[in-house]
Design an enzyme around this catalytic site. Structure first.
Site, PDB file in Angstrom:
ATOM      1  CG  LEU A 145       7.104   1.207  -4.793  1.00 24.54           C
ATOM      2  CD1 LEU A 145       8.196  -0.159  -5.250  1.00 24.54           C
ATOM      3  CD2 LEU A 145       9.206   2.278  -3.861  1.00 24.54           C
ATOM      4  CE1 TYR A 148       5.316  -4.598 -11.429  1.00 25.86           C
ATOM      5  CE2 TYR A 148       6.873  -3.287 -10.236  1.00 25.86           C
ATOM      6  CZ  TYR A 148       7.009  -4.440 -11.031  1.00 25.86           C
ATOM      7  OH  TYR A 148       6.909  -5.426 -11.509  1.00 25.86           O
ATOM      8  CG  HIS A 149       5.266  -3.499  -3.370  1.00 24.69           C
ATOM      9  ND1 HIS A 149       5.849  -4.481  -2.948  1.00 24.69           N
ATOM     10  CD2 HIS A 149       5.111  -3.835  -1.812  1.00 24.69           C
ATOM     11  CE1 HIS A 149       6.661  -5.001  -2.429  1.00 24.69           C
ATOM     12  NE2 HIS A 149       5.800  -4.947  -1.625  1.00 24.69           N
ATOM     13  CG  HIS A 150       0.007  -3.567  -2.615  1.00 24.57           C
ATOM     14  ND1 HIS A 150      -0.398  -4.254  -1.523  1.00 24.57           N
ATOM     15  CD2 HIS A 150       0.020  -1.441  -2.018  1.00 24.57           C
ATOM     16  CE1 HIS A 150       0.005  -3.171   0.044  1.00 24.57           C
ATOM     17  NE2 HIS A 150      -0.101  -1.869  -0.070  1.00 24.57           N
TER      18      HIS A 150
END
Length: 270
Positions: A145, A148-150
């Site tokens: 998470l 992937y989020h960044h």
């Protein structure tokens, strides 16, 4: 294109000189010409993250407490200022013109005050990648998470800013708000302060609520785009909805694993 009465708003929230002098046209033009560099930043980030993990395998973890405090505190202050400067603008549109205009209006990108903070927001997604360096160098667990989020936020923010797509004011103001809470929490924890557990639960809950609202806004943009007064594109809406849906699933799973399942295991053990 829907427009906000900038004169009326200027009376309510005065500009600082650096906000007034900011050239949003030049910023948008630069992003139109250079937004694809976000892929280069993302690739370099991934290489450094996973290469860094391999490098640190046989080395002792670093402390980095003071740098982490300063890093988190600086991002907390930046995010708090972002909320202070953008939330009143969004509230003005919402209260004076309604939800539809607050979503479809493009003046967030070129209006008084908000134009600077819209550009500052998208640019900040590149230095925010530095968060992961502290995880890697301190040999903490790096979850999917996180990285992937960044990467996806950086790509989508730069991709969308160049086209001044509808919904941007909501996306950015929500993210400023959540980050103000999150980085303040990180700074306090890094400083060794005992933060009550409910505050961590509040942050993750706010992140989940942000994803639900992001999906809602994207859906409304699609609906109103068909009527010709909500400027966006189908490909942008598709990416936005896929991104927010994936975030919703990942953050919900994180909430379950961290606060519900772990609490249930602790209770059972006791």
């Amino acid at each position: 294109m829907l427009e906000v009465n900038e004169t009326d708003f200027h009376v309510q929230l005065s500009e600082y000189s650096f906000e007034r002098r900011f050239d949003e046209r030049g910023a948008i033009q630069w992003m139109q010409e250079n937004w694809s560099k976000s892929f280069m930043f993302s690739a370099l980030y991934a290489a450094l993250v996973f290469g860094g993990q391999h490098y640190m395998k046989t080395r002792p973890k670093m402390n980095l407490r003071l740098p982490l405090i300063l890093w988190s505190l600086s991002l907390a202050v930046f995010s708090i200022l972002g909320v202070i400067r953008t939330a009143p603008f969004m509230f003005h549109i919402l209260s004076s013109s309604g939800l539809r205009r607050s979503i479809c209006d493009q003046s967030f990108y070129n209006g008084p005050v908000s134009k600077f903070w819209a550009y500052a927001f998208v640019l900040s997604k590149a230095p925010e990648l530095g968060d992961t360096a502290f995880i890697v160098l301190r040999k903490q667990k790096l979850i999917f998470l996180h990285w992937y989020h960044h990467i996806t936020v950086l790509l989508y923010s730069w991709y969308s800013y160049k086209d001044m797509v509808a919904g941007g004011g909501w996306y950015m103001t929500m993210n400023y708000t959540v980050h103000a809470l999150m980085y303040s929490y990180y700074a306090a924890r890094a400083a060794g302060l005992r933060v009550p557990r409910p505050f961590a639960v509040l942050i993750t809950s706010a992140q989940i609520a942000q994803m639900v609202m992001g999906l809602t806004v994207s859906g409304l943009v699609y609906r109103w785009m068909q009527q010709g007064d909500c400027p966006s594109r189908l490909d942008n809406i598709t990416w936005a909805m896929l991104m927010y849906l994936s975030y919703l699933l990942l953050f919900s799973n994180f909430f379950y694993q961290t606060y519900l399942r772990r609490h249930a295991k602790t209770t059972k053990t006791e």
